[in-house]
Design a protein around this motif. Sequence first.
Motif, PDB file in Angstrom:
ATOM      1  N   LYS A   9       0.813  -1.240   0.009  1.00  0.00           N
ATOM      2  CA  LYS A   9       0.074  -0.018   0.036  1.00  0.00           C
ATOM      3  C   LYS A   9       0.711   1.242   0.051  1.00  0.00           C
ATOM      4  N   TYR A  61       0.070   8.052   2.282  1.00  0.00           N
ATOM      5  CA  TYR A  61       0.663   9.735   2.206  1.00  0.00           C
ATOM      6  C   TYR A  61       0.997  10.342   3.449  1.00  0.00           C
ATOM      7  N   ILE A  95       1.103   2.584  -7.899  1.00  0.00           N
ATOM      8  CA  ILE A  95      -0.043   3.068  -7.162  1.00  0.00           C
ATOM      9  C   ILE A  95      -0.366   4.640  -7.148  1.00  0.00           C
ATOM     10  N   VAL A  96       0.938   5.191  -6.998  1.00  0.00           N
ATOM     11  CA  VAL A  96       0.560   6.718  -6.984  1.00  0.00           C
ATOM     12  C   VAL A  96       0.111   7.055  -8.366  1.00  0.00           C
ATOM     13  N   LYS A 145      -1.873   5.756 -10.522  1.00  0.00           N
ATOM     14  CA  LYS A 145      -3.298   5.249 -10.615  1.00  0.00           C
ATOM     15  C   LYS A 145      -4.186   6.060  -9.656  1.00  0.00           C
ATOM     16  N   GLU A 146      -3.719   6.549  -8.578  1.00  0.00           N
ATOM     17  CA  GLU A 146      -4.741   6.928  -7.409  1.00  0.00           C
ATOM     18  C   GLU A 146      -4.689   8.311  -8.021  1.00  0.00           C
ATOM     19  N   MET A 147      -3.674   9.040  -8.273  1.00  0.00           N
ATOM     20  CA  MET A 147      -3.500  10.513  -8.998  1.00  0.00           C
ATOM     21  C   MET A 147      -4.593  10.525 -10.013  1.00  0.00           C
ATOM     22  N   ARG A 148      -4.457   9.682 -10.746  1.00  0.00           N
ATOM     23  CA  ARG A 148      -5.288   9.546 -12.213  1.00  0.00           C
ATOM     24  C   ARG A 148      -6.714   9.533 -11.842  1.00  0.00           C
ATOM     25  N   GLN A 149      -7.218   8.704 -10.648  1.00  0.00           N
ATOM     26  CA  GLN A 149      -8.381   8.688 -10.183  1.00  0.00           C
ATOM     27  C   GLN A 149      -9.109   9.983  -9.768  1.00  0.00           C
ATOM     28  N   GLU A 150      -8.173  10.776  -8.954  1.00  0.00           N
ATOM     29  CA  GLU A 150      -8.371  12.006  -8.654  1.00  0.00           C
ATOM     30  C   GLU A 150      -8.830  13.104  -9.801  1.00  0.00           C
TER      31      GLU A 150
END
Length: 264
Positions: A185, A188, A241-242, A244-249
């Motif tokens: 995981k 942040y 992971i970073v 993908k999560e930034m893309r989602q935001e």
Amino acid sequence: SEHADRYFDPLTGLPNMEYSRLCGEDFAEDIRKKGGSPSIVFFDIVGMKLYNSANGFDMGNEFLINFAACLKKNFPDNLIWRFSNDHFAVIVDIQNIEEKLNEIRRCVKSSISKISMDLYVGISKIDEFDAILDASEKAKLACHEQKKNADTFIRYYDDDLRKDLLLQNYIVNHIDEAVTNGYIKAYYQPVVRTITETFCGMEALARWIDPQYGFLNPAAFIGALEESRQIHKLDCCIVDIVCKEMRQELDQGHPVVPVSFNLS
């Protein structure tokens, strides 16, 4: 001559591993009969390769002969053997041993050379049903682990170290599974500007939440992955992971801030 070649080191005259395997238990039993606690002390001389390179192999051999003499002086009645190369071992009573080990270390560090020499030591008790080779490997493992730390030069093989080594082995053999199954995981940590007190960035930190061991300390899995040359798997997983999560935001229309991450 044939007997000597098989059981003794030709350079130092000390017994070798085969001799210790055959006769080590007798020395350990003598210590037990006297009420002592028999243990194997494993010595690893640090800087030997550089010493040979700087001074030549003849001088390196002389250094090893002198080190063997230092061991004989401090352990005149004990079984000492040359483990291999610049590694030596001795069966001793563990009581009041550290003063002698400090003296041996001073002998190594006082060597007149352009190369700074040092010594690391691993110690393992010989339980009544332990094979000498098994106890030797434990002492060797303790010494290897101690070389990662600079606070002291001595490390004892104990239950805590055994558990640490089992965990390291688990990590090395399960990193691929952890990446595939999402056990890794990204946590942040916020970055805040002190003048404006505004949130301006984040640092991504790797965390491993394992189904068997639970929440793993990064100090445990990062070191194990670095040593096994697999740390890139963790680095790439965190970057993935970073992103993908930034893309989602971004896709949801949320504002984002720069995210930093560490590469080993």
